[in-house]
Design a protein around this motif. Structure first.
Motif, PDB file in Angstrom:
ATOM      1  N   CYS A  50     -19.928  14.256  17.342  1.00 26.05           N
ATOM      2  CA  CYS A  50     -19.873  14.877  16.023  1.00 26.05           C
ATOM      3  C   CYS A  50     -20.105  13.803  14.958  1.00 26.05           C
ATOM      4  O   CYS A  50     -19.428  12.775  14.938  1.00 26.05           O
ATOM      5  CB  CYS A  50     -18.522  15.560  15.806  1.00 26.05           C
ATOM      6  N   LEU A  51     -21.086  14.049  14.076  1.00 27.33           N
ATOM      7  CA  LEU A  51     -21.317  13.214  12.895  1.00 27.33           C
ATOM      8  C   LEU A  51     -20.726  13.967  11.714  1.00 27.33           C
ATOM      9  O   LEU A  51     -21.232  15.020  11.308  1.00 27.33           O
ATOM     10  CB  LEU A  51     -22.818  12.974  12.692  1.00 27.33           C
ATOM     11  N   LEU A  52     -19.589  13.491  11.171  1.00 33.78           N
ATOM     12  CA  LEU A  52     -18.838  14.207  10.148  1.00 33.78           C
ATOM     13  C   LEU A  52     -19.631  14.313   8.848  1.00 33.78           C
ATOM     14  O   LEU A  52     -20.382  13.418   8.482  1.00 33.78           O
ATOM     15  CB  LEU A  52     -17.507  13.494   9.887  1.00 33.78           C
ATOM     16  N   SER A  53     -19.424  15.447   8.157  1.00 31.58           N
ATOM     17  CA  SER A  53     -20.121  15.660   6.888  1.00 31.58           C
ATOM     18  C   SER A  53     -19.555  14.776   5.780  1.00 31.58           C
ATOM     19  O   SER A  53     -20.247  14.496   4.803  1.00 31.58           O
ATOM     20  CB  SER A  53     -20.017  17.133   6.492  1.00 31.58           C
ATOM     21  N   HIS A  54     -18.261  14.324   5.919  1.00 26.30           N
ATOM     22  CA  HIS A  54     -17.645  13.422   4.938  1.00 26.30           C
ATOM     23  C   HIS A  54     -16.884  12.335   5.707  1.00 26.30           C
ATOM     24  O   HIS A  54     -16.338  12.595   6.782  1.00 26.30           O
ATOM     25  CB  HIS A  54     -16.677  14.176   4.029  1.00 26.30           C
ATOM     26  N   PRO A  55     -16.794  11.123   5.155  1.00 25.27           N
ATOM     27  CA  PRO A  55     -16.036  10.070   5.841  1.00 25.27           C
ATOM     28  C   PRO A  55     -14.538  10.349   5.801  1.00 25.27           C
ATOM     29  O   PRO A  55     -14.035  11.035   4.904  1.00 25.27           O
ATOM     30  CB  PRO A  55     -16.406   8.811   5.051  1.00 25.27           C
ATOM     31  N   VAL A  56     -13.818   9.833   6.804  1.00 22.25           N
ATOM     32  CA  VAL A  56     -12.373   9.989   6.878  1.00 22.25           C
ATOM     33  C   VAL A  56     -11.728   8.605   6.977  1.00 22.25           C
ATOM     34  O   VAL A  56     -12.390   7.596   7.222  1.00 22.25           O
ATOM     35  CB  VAL A  56     -11.973  10.853   8.093  1.00 22.25           C
ATOM     36  N   ASP A  57     -10.412   8.575   6.772  1.00 25.00           N
ATOM     37  CA  ASP A  57      -9.639   7.341   6.900  1.00 25.00           C
ATOM     38  C   ASP A  57      -9.295   7.156   8.373  1.00 25.00           C
ATOM     39  O   ASP A  57      -8.388   7.813   8.890  1.00 25.00           O
ATOM     40  CB  ASP A  57      -8.379   7.437   6.045  1.00 25.00           C
ATOM     41  N   ASP A  58     -10.033   6.286   9.061  1.00 22.93           N
ATOM     42  CA  ASP A  58      -9.839   6.127  10.502  1.00 22.93           C
ATOM     43  C   ASP A  58      -8.451   5.574  10.826  1.00 22.93           C
ATOM     44  O   ASP A  58      -7.850   5.936  11.837  1.00 22.93           O
ATOM     45  CB  ASP A  58     -10.929   5.206  11.068  1.00 22.93           C
ATOM     46  N   GLU A  59      -7.931   4.710   9.955  1.00 26.57           N
ATOM     47  CA  GLU A  59      -6.605   4.133  10.210  1.00 26.57           C
ATOM     48  C   GLU A  59      -5.515   5.198  10.102  1.00 26.57           C
ATOM     49  O   GLU A  59      -4.509   5.152  10.814  1.00 26.57           O
ATOM     50  CB  GLU A  59      -6.335   3.012   9.196  1.00 26.57           C
ATOM     51  N   GLY A  60      -5.701   6.154   9.193  1.00 24.07           N
ATOM     52  CA  GLY A  60      -4.698   7.211   9.017  1.00 24.07           C
ATOM     53  C   GLY A  60      -4.946   8.429   9.884  1.00 24.07           C
ATOM     54  O   GLY A  60      -4.237   9.434   9.751  1.00 24.07           O
ATOM     55  N   SER A  61      -5.945   8.373  10.753  1.00 22.44           N
ATOM     56  CA  SER A  61      -6.271   9.499  11.637  1.00 22.44           C
ATOM     57  C   SER A  61      -5.750   9.226  13.038  1.00 22.44           C
ATOM     58  O   SER A  61      -5.429   8.083  13.391  1.00 22.44           O
ATOM     59  CB  SER A  61      -7.786   9.715  11.668  1.00 22.44           C
ATOM     60  N   SER A  62      -5.687  10.312  13.857  1.00 26.09           N
ATOM     61  CA  SER A  62      -5.182  10.163  15.226  1.00 26.09           C
ATOM     62  C   SER A  62      -5.832  11.197  16.126  1.00 26.09           C
ATOM     63  O   SER A  62      -6.397  12.183  15.662  1.00 26.09           O
ATOM     64  CB  SER A  62      -3.652  10.334  15.260  1.00 26.09           C
ATOM     65  N   ALA A  63      -5.748  10.946  17.456  1.00 27.93           N
ATOM     66  CA  ALA A  63      -6.238  11.880  18.475  1.00 27.93           C
ATOM     67  C   ALA A  63      -5.152  12.044  19.527  1.00 27.93           C
ATOM     68  O   ALA A  63      -4.562  11.062  19.973  1.00 27.93           O
ATOM     69  CB  ALA A  63      -7.531  11.367  19.108  1.00 27.93           C
ATOM     70  N   GLN A  64      -4.900  13.298  19.910  1.00 26.36           N
ATOM     71  CA  GLN A  64      -3.810  13.591  20.848  1.00 26.36           C
ATOM     72  C   GLN A  64      -4.342  14.407  22.013  1.00 26.36           C
ATOM     73  O   GLN A  64      -5.079  15.383  21.832  1.00 26.36           O
ATOM     74  CB  GLN A  64      -2.698  14.365  20.117  1.00 26.36           C
ATOM     75  N   LEU A  65      -3.961  14.002  23.243  1.00 27.18           N
ATOM     76  CA  LEU A  65      -4.352  14.720  24.458  1.00 27.18           C
ATOM     77  C   LEU A  65      -3.183  15.590  24.906  1.00 27.18           C
ATOM     78  O   LEU A  65      -2.038  15.131  24.957  1.00 27.18           O
ATOM     79  CB  LEU A  65      -4.714  13.740  25.571  1.00 27.18           C
ATOM     80  N   GLY A  66      -3.496  16.839  25.306  1.00 30.26           N
ATOM     81  CA  GLY A  66      -2.440  17.702  25.827  1.00 30.26           C
ATOM     82  C   GLY A  66      -2.828  19.168  25.765  1.00 30.26           C
ATOM     83  O   GLY A  66      -3.667  19.587  24.953  1.00 30.26           O
ATOM     84  N   ASN A  67      -2.222  19.960  26.667  1.00 31.22           N
ATOM     85  CA  ASN A  67      -2.446  21.409  26.715  1.00 31.22           C
ATOM     86  C   ASN A  67      -3.921  21.754  26.884  1.00 31.22           C
ATOM     87  O   ASN A  67      -4.427  22.706  26.292  1.00 31.22           O
ATOM     88  CB  ASN A  67      -1.896  22.082  25.446  1.00 31.22           C
ATOM     89  N   GLY A  68      -4.616  20.923  27.667  1.00 25.62           N
ATOM     90  CA  GLY A  68      -6.006  21.219  27.999  1.00 25.62           C
ATOM     91  C   GLY A  68      -6.985  21.008  26.862  1.00 25.62           C
ATOM     92  O   GLY A  68      -8.049  21.624  26.843  1.00 25.62           O
ATOM     93  N   ALA A  69      -6.656  20.173  25.878  1.00 20.71           N
ATOM     94  CA  ALA A  69      -7.561  19.954  24.757  1.00 20.71           C
ATOM     95  C   ALA A  69      -7.279  18.597  24.123  1.00 20.71           C
ATOM     96  O   ALA A  69      -6.226  17.998  24.317  1.00 20.71           O
ATOM     97  CB  ALA A  69      -7.406  21.061  23.711  1.00 20.71           C
ATOM     98  N   VAL A  70      -8.275  18.099  23.365  1.00 24.53           N
ATOM     99  CA  VAL A  70      -8.113  16.913  22.523  1.00 24.53           C
ATOM    100  C   VAL A  70      -8.005  17.397  21.078  1.00 24.53           C
ATOM    101  O   VAL A  70      -8.874  18.138  20.600  1.00 24.53           O
ATOM    102  CB  VAL A  70      -9.311  15.963  22.657  1.00 24.53           C
ATOM    103  N   ILE A  71      -6.936  17.010  20.398  1.00 21.96           N
ATOM    104  CA  ILE A  71      -6.714  17.445  19.022  1.00 21.96           C
ATOM    105  C   ILE A  71      -6.828  16.230  18.102  1.00 21.96           C
ATOM    106  O   ILE A  71      -6.061  15.280  18.209  1.00 21.96           O
ATOM    107  CB  ILE A  71      -5.330  18.103  18.865  1.00 21.96           C
ATOM    108  N   PHE A  72      -7.828  16.267  17.220  1.00 21.11           N
ATOM    109  CA  PHE A  72      -8.018  15.209  16.233  1.00 21.11           C
ATOM    110  C   PHE A  72      -7.324  15.603  14.930  1.00 21.11           C
ATOM    111  O   PHE A  72      -7.473  16.740  14.459  1.00 21.11           O
ATOM    112  CB  PHE A  72      -9.512  14.987  15.938  1.00 21.11           C
TER     113      PHE A  72
END
Length: 399
Positions: free
Chosen positions: A51-73
């Motif tokens: 995915c190439l995001l339409s707007h930039p995000v704060d990578d330091e303040g972002s997170s990714a979580q694995l669980g329940n059969g999915a990846v949640i950003f």
């Protein structure tokens, strides 16, 4: 060959963007996640999400979580504005996508280098050479793997587009055939009405002259033109039937193979087809595939050989080959006439089943619906099509 994931979902508020990517049953320890201010990637063979995001995000303040059969950003916005779409319009441009991917990787490396600056100068100098060497090797490997994946994705996309074009052509041929049949039906109806009117007029004329004299007896000789197909000429699609008969005659031409080790039976594609059928019935699918393949080399114009080989590939879960052979069988089963209807139904079912096994349910449903147009009263086909629609609806509701 990686399969691109399209059934993701996302939501947002003033400060955050929430993105959910389903893992499709893949274990979490096999998932590779990469993220930056503009680019996200989740790799869990055989699937991949980019995915190439339409707007930039704060990578330091972002997170990714694995669980329940999915990846949640959980992506933190750099600006408190509402996004009109998740992905940038530049996502469809391969060159820009490649550039953004490389920039994201470079930024991650630079960030890692900056964190390492806090360590002691002596340790950094001692490890500088080895770190640079490792970075070059890793970059080379990443680029090689990225190029390989991109090549496989391009090939899969081209194959799918080519198959869709073929389906459009087949649908157009079927539409033209229906229009022609409808036109012939209307013309036949008009001819019948004119014939009835003429017979009525002749009957009235005969009644008017009945009293003028005694009718003379006679006889009429009727000769019937022999036809290959059982339907009358006025109800048949003669040009299409003639084309089908010509193709059937051409399919009986056998390529002469100069191989002294082959018997006369082993040079007969129809005998080989029956032999392959017996292997299939006994469960020896690999032997059946070999026999069908040899028959195809002798005569590549018999649709039943491709359709039967597709059934073997389906049994051994070689679904891409099953799709390819079923498509070739349907290509040979033209024009669409009543005499090849049963064979077209089988080919559509086998290709539709293969698509469903590959979780391409929309394409699978298209084949089942095409089979139902030919065999409208098949209860099993109706049940299978409804089951596929329910799967598609369930997936849409989950997304």
């Amino acid at each position: 060959m990686p399969i691109a994931v399209k059934d993701f979902s996302w939501d947002q508020n003033d400060k955050m963007v929430y993105l959910t990517v389903p893992l499709k049953g893949v274990k979490t320890n096999k998932v590779d996640i990469f993220s930056s201010e503009e680019y996200l990637k989740v790799s869990y063979p055989p699937y991949i999400f980019e995915c190439l995001l339409s707007h930039p995000v704060d990578d330091e303040g972002s997170s990714a979580q694995l669980g329940n059969g999915a990846v949640i950003f959980k992506l933190k916005k750099t600006e408190s504005i509402e996004w009109s779409q998740l992905q940038s319009p530049d996502s469809v441009n391969k060159e820009i996508m490649k550039q953004k991917r490389e920039e994201a990787i470079e930024k991650v490396h630079k960030r890692a280098q900056e964190k390492e600056k806090g360590k002691s100068e002596v340790k950094r100098n001692n490890e500088k050479f080895s770190i640079n060497q490792m970075m070059e090797i890793e970059e080379s490997d990443r680029q090689r793997i990225a190029d390989l994946k991109q090549s496989e994705r391009n090939k899969a996309t081209d194959d799918l587009e080519r198959w869709k074009d073929e389906q459009i052509k087949i649908a157009e041929q079927e539409r033209l055939l229906k229009e022609k049949l409808q036109e012939e039906k209307i013309n036949n109806k008009i001819k019948k009405e004119k014939l009835k009117a003429a017979e009525k007029e002749n009957a009235e004329k005969k009644e008017n002259v009945f009293d003028s004299g005694v009718r003379q007896t006679g006889h009429i000789t009727i000769k019937h033109t022999p036809r290959v197909f059982p339907t009358p000429v006025r109800e048949s699609t003669t040009p299409l039937e003639d084309e089908w008969l010509k193709k059937q005659a051409e399919s009986r031409r056998v390529v002469e193979l100069e191989d002294k080790d082959l018997s006369e039976e082993e040079k007969n594609p129809l005998w080989l087809r029956d032999k392959g059928n017996s292997f299939f019935a006994s469960g020896d699918y690999q032997s059946a595939i070999s026999v069908y393949s040899h028959a195809i080399r002798l005569n590549p114009n018999i649709p039943g050989l491709y359709s039967n080989r597709a059934a073997c590939h389906l049994k051994i879960r070689n679904f891409f080959k099953a799709v390819e052979d079923s498509s070739k069988a349907l290509e040979l089963l033209t024009p669409a006439v009543p005499q090849n209807a049963a064979s077209r139904v089988k080919a559509h079912i086998r290709r539709g089943t293969s698509f469903c096994e590959l979780e391409m349910y929309v394409e699978g449903l298209m084949d089942y619906e095409a089979a139902l147009k030919i065999d409208k009263n098949n209860d099993q086909l109706l049940q299978d099509a409804d089951r596929i629609r329910n799967i598609i609806q369930t997936s849409s509701d989950y997304s």
